[in-house]
Scaffold this motif. Structure first.
Motif, PDB file in Angstrom:
ATOM      1  N   GLN A  20      16.544 -65.105 -86.555  1.00 45.79           N
ATOM      2  CA  GLN A  20      17.880 -64.857 -86.016  1.00 45.79           C
ATOM      3  C   GLN A  20      18.985 -65.227 -87.013  1.00 45.79           C
ATOM      4  N   HIS A 143       8.197 -68.652 -83.972  1.00 46.63           N
ATOM      5  CA  HIS A 143       9.356 -68.417 -83.105  1.00 46.63           C
ATOM      6  C   HIS A 143       9.610 -66.901 -83.096  1.00 46.63           C
ATOM      7  N   ASN A 188       7.068 -71.571 -80.097  1.00 48.55           N
ATOM      8  CA  ASN A 188       8.310 -71.628 -79.339  1.00 48.55           C
ATOM      9  C   ASN A 188       8.073 -71.120 -77.920  1.00 48.55           C
ATOM     10  N   GLN A 189       8.433 -71.930 -76.933  1.00 50.52           N
ATOM     11  CA  GLN A 189       8.447 -71.486 -75.533  1.00 50.52           C
ATOM     12  C   GLN A 189       7.180 -70.723 -75.143  1.00 50.52           C
ATOM     13  N   GLU A 377      16.342 -77.145 -77.483  1.00 50.27           N
ATOM     14  CA  GLU A 377      17.446 -76.181 -77.419  1.00 50.27           C
ATOM     15  C   GLU A 377      18.243 -76.418 -76.149  1.00 50.27           C
ATOM     16  N   TRP A 423      21.524 -75.520 -79.401  1.00 44.73           N
ATOM     17  CA  TRP A 423      21.046 -74.242 -79.935  1.00 44.73           C
ATOM     18  C   TRP A 423      22.128 -73.582 -80.805  1.00 44.73           C
ATOM     19  N   ALA A 431      18.655 -63.831 -79.412  1.00 44.76           N
ATOM     20  CA  ALA A 431      17.248 -63.420 -79.301  1.00 44.76           C
ATOM     21  C   ALA A 431      17.077 -62.312 -78.280  1.00 44.76           C
ATOM     22  N   SER A 432      17.685 -62.456 -77.115  1.00 49.02           N
ATOM     23  CA  SER A 432      17.405 -61.500 -76.044  1.00 49.02           C
ATOM     24  C   SER A 432      18.254 -60.247 -76.118  1.00 49.02           C
ATOM     25  N   LYS A 438      27.211 -62.879 -78.848  1.00 47.24           N
ATOM     26  CA  LYS A 438      26.828 -63.919 -77.893  1.00 47.24           C
ATOM     27  C   LYS A 438      26.649 -65.176 -78.739  1.00 47.24           C
ATOM     28  N   TYR A 440      26.861 -69.303 -79.896  1.00 46.06           N
ATOM     29  CA  TYR A 440      26.549 -70.660 -79.442  1.00 46.06           C
ATOM     30  C   TYR A 440      27.131 -71.732 -80.358  1.00 46.06           C
TER      31      TYR A 440
HETATM   32  C1  BG6 Z   1      15.691 -69.473 -76.456  1.00 42.20           C
HETATM   33  C2  BG6 Z   1      15.097 -68.972 -77.745  1.00 42.20           C
HETATM   34  O1  BG6 Z   1      14.926 -69.046 -75.386  1.00 42.20           O
HETATM   35  O2  BG6 Z   1      16.954 -69.022 -76.125  1.00 42.20           O
HETATM   36  C3  BG6 Z   1      16.124 -68.702 -78.832  1.00 42.20           C
HETATM   37  O3  BG6 Z   1      14.139 -69.866 -78.237  1.00 42.20           O
HETATM   38  C4  BG6 Z   1      17.312 -68.002 -78.234  1.00 42.20           C
HETATM   39  O4  BG6 Z   1      15.499 -67.967 -79.851  1.00 42.20           O
HETATM   40  C5  BG6 Z   1      17.918 -68.861 -77.158  1.00 42.20           C
HETATM   41  O5  BG6 Z   1      18.268 -67.590 -79.160  1.00 42.20           O
HETATM   42  C6  BG6 Z   1      19.157 -68.277 -76.518  1.00 42.20           C
HETATM   43  O6  BG6 Z   1      18.894 -67.002 -76.074  1.00 42.20           O
HETATM   44  P1  BG6 Z   1      19.775 -65.764 -76.491  1.00 42.20           P
HETATM   45  O7  BG6 Z   1      19.061 -64.605 -75.966  1.00 42.20           O
HETATM   46  O8  BG6 Z   1      21.093 -65.993 -75.871  1.00 42.20           O
HETATM   47  O9  BG6 Z   1      19.846 -65.787 -77.979  1.00 42.20           O
END
Ligand code: BG6
Length: 477
Positions: A20, A143, A188-189, A377, A423, A431-432, A438, A440
């Motif tokens: 990412q 990941h 990861n997760q 995270e 995070w 990621a999604s 979006k 952080y």
């Molecule tokens: C986590 C992942 O589930 O959520 C990260 O490990 C991800 O890779 C994070 O970036 C936040 O999700 P998103 O979709 O907002 O990037």
């Protein structure tokens, strides 16, 4: 001055994933990883979590496409900018930095006999820089960075042979970086395979007859691989700590109706079963019954059973963003569905903001396993507005403050929680949703969803706030 409840050596910091942030998708011998296959689609509705699947034809199409924009191939160019970017984190006083190593940089196709030296050398430089900036590195081995070849030619983690390939990769990392890195998260997760089936396992929806059965087999294979990595780590150096990771998906029952409470229990167990295996050393009866009722056959050898029993994990890493709610009326008997919680507000992507949920989940995991916990995270994804070279992100400060307060409650309860990673401390690709917007970070990065912009970095207001949190070891929040 307010007194801190956090342990003296508490690891405050942040977390990122290679796919990412790094960009440089085809440099220094890197292969394609499955994260490189996702294009940004401005038409797609990202207001809810969608199940992300891919067919083999879609994989091939993305590999050969030169029309669409693939954000994770570019990230924020951290591959080249990490020395400057890490300086921002140092300025905030980060004690730790969680990063992932991209499997496709080390074994570009996943099945080579020898690793790619240029890939290893990059992570040597990066880890050295992290350490030189005063941060303890925490490394995730996987990941969402499975080499595409593992999908196309092996069918992903569903194939037992991939256990050996992944363990070969994991051992390569431990041998090369074991002196620099004490804390390792293998996957990861591991529980997110229902929402991210392709990302998590590398299985295309049309590569198997029964996707659900294949997914549970893939997760079994990942747990066996994890146990083998624990075994290798113990042999190499007893100081190494190897953890597993859950994305917390805890659901509350809608009300005190017994059937809603049972549904919530069943929903939550679909995540807990993996950590039950990885900490208690064997499959719990409730999931074996589930497999039997669904007629899923999960191949498990005697050697697997012995490995899982003997090589359990050292710590639990948790990612926590939101909580969920279930009700039989709205979700039927579906163990994976959830409904909006009327007591909670959500961010624009529908992720319900629930600081108390963090207290709730940490307490639960501690009561269940009594294993050290790391918050790997936590954070708030938002659209930020850059004005006068900064972002007034009081909403982010509010979110993080309330979550850290709940973390403190856990510390006061005596929970052994040793790290907190916000995070995406510097903006990166989602990621999604594949969006850059979006965000952080404590540091704004001037790219839009199509990668257009100057790439310049700006400190947001949360930057100084988090700096103070760290400087006072959580006493001033
Ligand atoms: C986590 C992942 O589930 O959520 C990260 O490990 C991800 O890779 C994070 O970036 C936040 O999700 P998103 O979709 O907002 O990037």
């Amino acid at each position: 001055m307010a007194k801190s409840s956090f342990p003296e050596k508490f690891l405050w910091g942040g977390a990122i994933a290679a796919n990412q942030i790094e960009g440089a998708w085809n440099e220094d011998g890197k292969g394609m990883s499955i994260a490189d296959l996702f294009s940004y689609d401005p038409e797609s509705d990202t207001s809810q979590l969608h199940v992300s699947n891919m067919t083999k034809a879609q994989v091939l199409e993305a590999l050969h496409d030169d029309q669409k924009y693939y954000p994770k191939r570019h990230g924020i160019d951290f591959y080249h900018s990490y020395p400057q970017d890490l300086k921002y984190l140092k300025e905030m006083g980060f004690k730790t930095f969680r990063l992932s190593i991209n499997w496709a940089r080390i074994f570009p196709k996943g099945d080579e006999l020898q690793p790619n030296e240029a890939g290893l050398a990059f992570y040597d430089r990066l880890l050295d820089e992290v350490i030189a900036n005063g941060m303890e590195p925490i490394v995730t081995m996987l990941h969402y960075e499975i080499p595409v070849n593992i999908t196309l030619n092996y069918g992903g983690f569903h194939n037992r042979h991939v256990i050996d390939l992944f363990v070969q990769y994991g051992k390569t990392l431990l041998e090369r970086f074991g002196e620099k890195v004490k804390y390792w998260i293998v996957i990861n997760q591991i529980n997110l395979f229902q929402i991210e089936p392709f990302n998590s396992t590398g299985i295309c929806i049309d590569q198997v007859e029964n996707m659900q059965e294949a997914l549970y087999q893939a997760i079994h294979n990942q747990m066996v691989a994890s146990a083998q990595i624990v075994k290798a780590a113990r042999k190499l150096n007893k100081q190494l700590k190897i953890g597993t990771m859950l994305a917390d998906l805890t659901a509350y029952p809608e009300n005190s109706a017994p059937e809603n409470n049972v549904l919530a229990l069943q929903h939550n167990r679909m995540s807990y079963y993996m950590t039950d295996v990885q900490f208690r050393g064997k499959y719990p009866g409730y999931i074996l019954r589930y497999f039997a009722e669904k007629q899923y056959t999960i191949t498990q050898t005697e050697a697997d059973e012995e490995l899982l029993a003997e090589y359990t994990m050292d710590f639990l890493a948790i990612s926590y963003y939101f909580s969920q709610m279930v009700s039989t009326e709205k979700n039927g008997a579906d163990r994976f569905a959830a409904s909006p919680n009327p007591y909670l507000k959500a961010n624009p992507w529908g992720w319900a903001i629930d600081p108390k949920g963090l207290y709730h989940c940490i307490s639960h995991y501690w009561d269940r396993y009594e294993k050290p916990i790391m918050i790997a995270e936590n954070g708030l994804g938002m659209y930020d507005k850059l004005e006068n070279e900064t972002v007034k992100d009081d909403y982010r400060i509010d979110y993080l403050r309330k979550h850290i307060q709940q973390l403190e409650e856990c510390v006061k309860d005596g929970v052994d929680v040793f790290a907190y990673c916000a995070w995406g401390p510097i903006d990166l690709v989602s990621a999604s949703s594949q969006e850059m917007e979006k965000r952080y970070g404590f540091v704004y990065v001037d790219y839009d969803n199509f990668g257009k912009g100057t790439g310049k970095r700006y400190k947001k207001e949360s930057f100084d706030w988090y700096k103070k949190v760290i400087a006072t070891n959580g006493a001033k929040i």
